[in-house]
Design a protein around this motif. Structure first.
Motif, PDB file in Angstrom:
ATOM      1  N   LEU A 155       9.446   0.002  10.084  1.00 33.00           N
ATOM      2  CA  LEU A 155       8.929  -0.213   9.209  1.00 33.00           C
ATOM      3  C   LEU A 155       7.721  -0.617   8.291  1.00 33.00           C
ATOM      4  CD1 LEU A 155      12.519  -1.400   7.661  1.00 33.00           C
ATOM      5  CD2 LEU A 155      11.914   0.910   7.384  1.00 33.00           C
ATOM      6  N   ARG A 156       6.814   0.104   7.913  1.00 35.81           N
ATOM      7  CA  ARG A 156       5.629  -0.902   8.170  1.00 35.81           C
ATOM      8  C   ARG A 156       5.471  -0.779   6.465  1.00 35.81           C
ATOM      9  NH1 ARG A 156       0.057   1.074   8.122  1.00 35.81           N
ATOM     10  NH2 ARG A 156       0.645   3.944   8.533  1.00 35.81           N
TER      11      ARG A 156
ATOM     12  N   ILE B 132      -1.290   1.506  -1.951  1.00 32.90           N
ATOM     13  CA  ILE B 132      -0.015   0.013  -1.469  1.00 32.90           C
ATOM     14  C   ILE B 132       0.928   1.900  -0.865  1.00 32.90           C
ATOM     15  CG2 ILE B 132       2.994  -0.333  -1.955  1.00 32.90           C
ATOM     16  CD1 ILE B 132       1.618  -1.476  -4.400  1.00 32.90           C
ATOM     17  N   LEU B 133       1.346   0.988  -0.092  1.00 35.22           N
ATOM     18  CA  LEU B 133       1.516   2.011   1.563  1.00 35.22           C
ATOM     19  C   LEU B 133       3.772   1.896   2.437  1.00 35.22           C
ATOM     20  CD1 LEU B 133       1.932   4.975   3.430  1.00 35.22           C
ATOM     21  CD2 LEU B 133       0.233   2.791   4.964  1.00 35.22           C
ATOM     22  N   ALA B 134       4.308   2.713   2.019  1.00 34.50           N
ATOM     23  CA  ALA B 134       5.727   2.130   2.535  1.00 34.50           C
ATOM     24  C   ALA B 134       6.267   3.354   3.389  1.00 34.50           C
ATOM     25  CB  ALA B 134       6.637   2.251   1.290  1.00 34.50           C
ATOM     26  N   GLU B 135       6.091   3.607   4.577  1.00 32.72           N
ATOM     27  CA  GLU B 135       6.149   4.193   5.680  1.00 32.72           C
ATOM     28  C   GLU B 135       7.561   3.759   6.661  1.00 32.72           C
ATOM     29  OE1 GLU B 135       3.220   6.550   7.869  1.00 32.72           O
ATOM     30  OE2 GLU B 135       3.495   5.171   8.963  1.00 32.72           O
ATOM     31  N   ALA B 136       8.554   5.295   6.890  1.00 32.04           N
ATOM     32  CA  ALA B 136       9.762   4.382   6.939  1.00 32.04           C
ATOM     33  C   ALA B 136       9.267   5.748   8.796  1.00 32.04           C
ATOM     34  CB  ALA B 136      11.156   4.499   6.515  1.00 32.04           C
TER      35      ALA B 136
ATOM     36  N   LEU C 267       0.177   9.422  -6.645  1.00 31.50           N
ATOM     37  CA  LEU C 267       1.577   8.791  -5.723  1.00 31.50           C
ATOM     38  C   LEU C 267       1.139  10.028  -4.670  1.00 31.50           C
ATOM     39  CD1 LEU C 267       3.784   6.884  -5.693  1.00 31.50           C
ATOM     40  CD2 LEU C 267       5.318   8.726  -6.734  1.00 31.50           C
ATOM     41  N   ASN C 268       1.327  10.367  -3.372  1.00 35.48           N
ATOM     42  CA  ASN C 268       1.708  10.878  -2.388  1.00 35.48           C
ATOM     43  C   ASN C 268       2.479  10.119  -1.731  1.00 35.48           C
ATOM     44  OD1 ASN C 268       0.468  12.835  -0.703  1.00 35.48           O
ATOM     45  ND2 ASN C 268      -0.447  11.855   0.568  1.00 35.48           N
ATOM     46  N   PHE C 269       3.707  11.537  -1.587  1.00 35.32           N
ATOM     47  CA  PHE C 269       4.835  11.690  -0.108  1.00 35.32           C
ATOM     48  C   PHE C 269       4.874  12.565   0.719  1.00 35.32           C
ATOM     49  CE2 PHE C 269       8.494  13.605   1.208  1.00 35.32           C
ATOM     50  CZ  PHE C 269       9.343  12.264   1.645  1.00 35.32           C
ATOM     51  N   THR C 270       4.990  12.157   2.498  1.00 31.94           N
ATOM     52  CA  THR C 270       4.917  12.884   3.140  1.00 31.94           C
ATOM     53  C   THR C 270       6.065  12.329   3.903  1.00 31.94           C
ATOM     54  OG1 THR C 270       3.950  11.208   4.407  1.00 31.94           O
ATOM     55  CG2 THR C 270       2.403  12.922   3.324  1.00 31.94           C
TER      56      THR C 270
ATOM     57  N   GLY D  29       6.855   8.793   4.192  1.00 27.99           N
ATOM     58  CA  GLY D  29       6.042   7.526   3.949  1.00 27.99           C
ATOM     59  C   GLY D  29       5.298   7.788   1.990  1.00 27.99           C
ATOM     60  N   VAL D  30       5.283   7.123   1.134  1.00 27.70           N
ATOM     61  CA  VAL D  30       4.803   7.028   0.140  1.00 27.70           C
ATOM     62  C   VAL D  30       3.795   6.047   0.334  1.00 27.70           C
ATOM     63  CG1 VAL D  30       6.089   6.167  -2.198  1.00 27.70           C
ATOM     64  CG2 VAL D  30       7.308   7.737  -1.002  1.00 27.70           C
ATOM     65  N   THR D  31       2.793   6.315  -0.989  1.00 30.23           N
ATOM     66  CA  THR D  31       1.146   5.873  -0.896  1.00 30.23           C
ATOM     67  C   THR D  31       1.460   5.857  -2.617  1.00 30.23           C
ATOM     68  OG1 THR D  31       0.466   6.406   0.873  1.00 30.23           O
ATOM     69  CG2 THR D  31      -0.977   5.747  -0.518  1.00 30.23           C
ATOM     70  N   GLU D  32       1.334   5.120  -2.941  1.00 33.16           N
ATOM     71  CA  GLU D  32       0.552   4.624  -4.489  1.00 33.16           C
ATOM     72  C   GLU D  32      -0.985   3.818  -4.668  1.00 33.16           C
ATOM     73  OE1 GLU D  32      -0.069   4.179  -9.040  1.00 33.16           O
ATOM     74  OE2 GLU D  32      -0.221   2.888  -7.179  1.00 33.16           O
ATOM     75  N   VAL D  33      -1.553   4.176  -5.505  1.00 28.83           N
ATOM     76  CA  VAL D  33      -2.849   4.670  -5.314  1.00 28.83           C
ATOM     77  C   VAL D  33      -2.930   4.178  -6.999  1.00 28.83           C
ATOM     78  CG1 VAL D  33      -5.205   5.195  -5.471  1.00 28.83           C
ATOM     79  CG2 VAL D  33      -3.445   6.061  -3.701  1.00 28.83           C
ATOM     80  N   HIS D  34      -3.879   2.832  -7.283  1.00 27.63           N
ATOM     81  CA  HIS D  34      -3.717   2.849  -8.941  1.00 27.63           C
ATOM     82  C   HIS D  34      -5.025   2.034  -9.394  1.00 27.63           C
ATOM     83  CE1 HIS D  34      -3.316   1.333 -13.223  1.00 27.63           C
ATOM     84  NE2 HIS D  34      -3.912  -0.102 -12.473  1.00 27.63           N
TER      85      HIS D  34
END
Length: 631
Positions: A449-450, A423-427, A378-381, A408-413
């Motif tokens: 929002l992306r 999965i990426l969620a960015e605002a 899990l990566n948060f920027t 932004g938050v990116t989760e890699v499984h």
């Protein structure tokens, strides 16, 4: 013509490469010798690029030759042609353990039929002189010679000389000193060119991973160019060209500290940069002083500092936090002249001072990387910045404040060795506020929002496919749209899908597929009700299947078909009406050859047919050729 000469040089680069690629006597291991030649055609734009580097160390002598050439042609009602050519030759010979002799020959030219004044330039010079090494890491050099320069129809020549000093890793007690200095002068009557540089770096190491570095940089540059003189100057001074002079003085001081600990690291840096630019014309009309352009001075000062700390919060969590500040002040002023009236001076001085500004930006950022088990990360920027832009002059209405927030938050499984999902969620949120009432109608909020998901599947080394899906929403809302009828809030929404597949069949066959589908819509937005009235709708598709085969070991041939389409719709009420269809399609071919000695030839082509509303409009042959060789 110059552009024909430049293209001739490009061809000569390739011929020269072929002639000397197998020279048996030049086999020293300390060499750098290669040549590349590129040609590209896209629609009506033709571009040629060439690079030749030939460096050879012989017994007691070093040879370094470099040449670059670039030519661009844009076909139109009047063809736009731009050519650039640059060459340099440096020869160094060792006379003894301390003394050496160096020679320099350089040439550069520029030709552009779309520019006036600076559209045709050339400069050549030949220099030679001694070099002396005080120690293994301290070198002094002097050189003198002759220089020729031309601009438009003016040709100048004169003496040229330079001096250099180089100090590398000189130990001074507990410090290490680096110094680079240079001085160049060219007396091209009636022009004088100058370039002075001094760069000093002092390094203090506290341990193998912690150090402090202080750097000081000074430059002093003077450049003079010919400009066409107006009628008053030509009559007063009997000259065809005026001389525009630009002097630049830079001073910079930067200090950086880096401290590394077992589980964390700290980095601090700060500095100040000062620049002064003086611009003037040599000849000023005394018969019509009202049209005289006075000398101007621009002063720029930058002050900046930053701090960052990297630390391991736990065995599975890493973090980085940073804070930075930068301030930039720019001032403009005009020098008075006894030839002009007070009214002329005041008018130009007022226009110059109106450009003064002061900008301050503060930025904070945070990054977190967490390893959750063996299959998840899990990566948060996140970052926040504030810009304050002030203009001292009351007639300058660009005073504004800008706020920018990004998270932004990116989760890699990783399901298995062959299947990965991310999965990426960015605002993004920004707010622009003009402080002057004449610009306040442009005050707005922008929200983006992306969301994106990507699946990477590779069940075997010979097969891999990557599928990505994304949705994006962009909303721009003006603060005073209810009071100002000329501004309207708007929205932009997009959904896209893309796929990239690579499949190797056997040892000689490779199949690739690239595809993208994109839907987007633009419309008028009513933010308070969160309603929109769509105005335009677009659907784009692009596909590029290709199959490549390896022939005779070093030869690869690929064929494919490239397709792009765009369908534009307009809204009539709630229904969409097709407005225009654009299609570009055609076969593609690629041929590449890799030589045993490092040489390569790559030829790519696309026969592009353009259709608008089903009617063929144009057919273009786009082509790219690259030839490279190690000499």
């Amino acid at each position: 013509m110059i552009h024909l000469y430049t293209r001739g040089v490009l061809v000569s680069l390739l011929l020269w490469t072929g002639l000397y690629a197998q020279a048996p006597e030049l086999t020293s291991t300390d060499t750098l010798r290669f040549s590349t030649l590129q040609f590209n055609r896209t629609l009506q734009t033709f571009l040629w690029n060439g690079i030749l580097v030939y460096r050879q160390d012989l017994s007691g002598m070093n040879l370094d030759f470099r040449q670059t050439a670039r030519s661009r042609l844009i076909r139109g009602t009047k063809n736009a042609i731009q050519d650039e050519l640059g060459s340099s030759l440096v020869i160094k010979s060792s006379l003894s353990d301390r003394w050496g002799l160096a020679g320099l020959a350089s040439s550069s030219s520029l030709s552009d039929n779309q520019q006036l004044g600076l559209g045709n330039l050339s400069r050549q010079r030949i220099l030679a002189g001694p070099e002396y090494s005080i120690q293994d890491n301290v070198t002094l050099g002097l050189a003198g010679g002759f220089e020729w320069a031309a601009q438009e129809q003016a040709h100048d020549k004169g003496l040229s000389y330079l001096g250099r000093i180089r100090v590398h890793d000189l130990p001074v007690e507990e410090f290490s000193l680096d110094l680079r200095g240079g001085m160049e002068r060219s007396s091209l009557n009636p022009r004088t060119l100058k370039a002075d540089t001094v760069s000093v770096s002092i390094l203090r190491e506290f341990s193998q991973s912690s150090f402090n570095r202080l750097s000081v940089h000074l430059t002093n540059q003077q450049r003079e160019f010919y400009v066409t003189a107006d009628a008053d100057i030509q009559r007063d001074f009997q000259v065809r060209y005026n001389v525009f002079q630009r002097k630049a003085h830079d001073v910079g001081i930067i200090d950086s500290l880096e401290v590394n600990l077992p589980r964390s690291a700290l980095h601090l840096s700060g500095g100040i940069l000062s620049r002064t630019i003086d611009r003037s014309y040599r000849y000023k009309s005394f018969s019509n002083p009202a049209n005289t352009i006075l000398d101007t001075r621009i002063r720029e000062i930058r002050l900046f500092g930053s701090a960052a700390i990297m630390t391991d919060l736990a065995d599975w969590v890493q973090s980085r936090a940073g804070l930075s500040f930068e301030e930039r002040e720019e001032r403009h002023q005009v020098s008075d002249d006894h030839l002009v009236s007070d009214q002329t001076f005041s008018r130009q001085d007022l226009a110059a001072r109106r450009l003064a500004n002061l900008a301050r930006r503060t930025t904070a950022s945070l990054d977190l990387l967490a390893k959750i088990g063996e299959k998840d990360s899990l990566n948060f920027t996140g970052s926040a910045s504030i810009l304050r832009y002030d203009t001292p002059d009351s007639l300058n209405t660009d005073d504004r404040d800008e706020l920018l927030l990004v998270a932004g938050v990116t989760e890699v499984h990783r399901f298995s060795r062959s299947l990965t999902l991310s999965i990426l969620a960015e605002a993004t949120l920004s707010h622009l506020v003009y402080l002057n009432r004449f610009q306040s109608a442009n005050n707005n909020w922008n929200r983006i929002l992306r969301f994106q998901s990507t699946v990477d599947y590779s069940p075997a080394r010979a097969f891999r496919t990557t599928l990505s899906a994304e949705v994006l929403a962009n909303y721009t809302v003006y603060d005073f749209e209810e009071q100002v009828l000329s501004v309207k809030s708007f929205s932009f929404r997009q959904a896209s899908w893309s796929d990239s597949t690579v499949w190797r069949i056997g040892k000689r066959l490779l199949v690739t597929m690239l595809g993208t589908v994109r839907l987007y819509e633009r419309g008028i937005l009513k933010w308070k009700e969160f309603k929109e009235r769509p105005e335009n709708y677009f659907m784009e598709q692009s596909y590029w299947p290709q199959i490549a085969a390896e022939v005779f070991g070093r030869l690869n041939i690929a064929v494919g078909y490239r397709y792009f389409s765009q369908m534009r719709y307009r809204y009539e009420g709630r229904s969409r009406k097709l407005e225009r269809t654009i299609e570009n399609s055609g076969p593609t071919v690629s041929v590449s050859w890799m030589g045993s000695g490092g040489g390569n030839v790559i030829i790519q082509g696309w026969r592009e047919a353009q259709h608008v509303d089903g009617i063929q409009k144009q057919v273009y042959s786009n082509m790219s050729v690259t030839v490279g060789m190690i000499l």
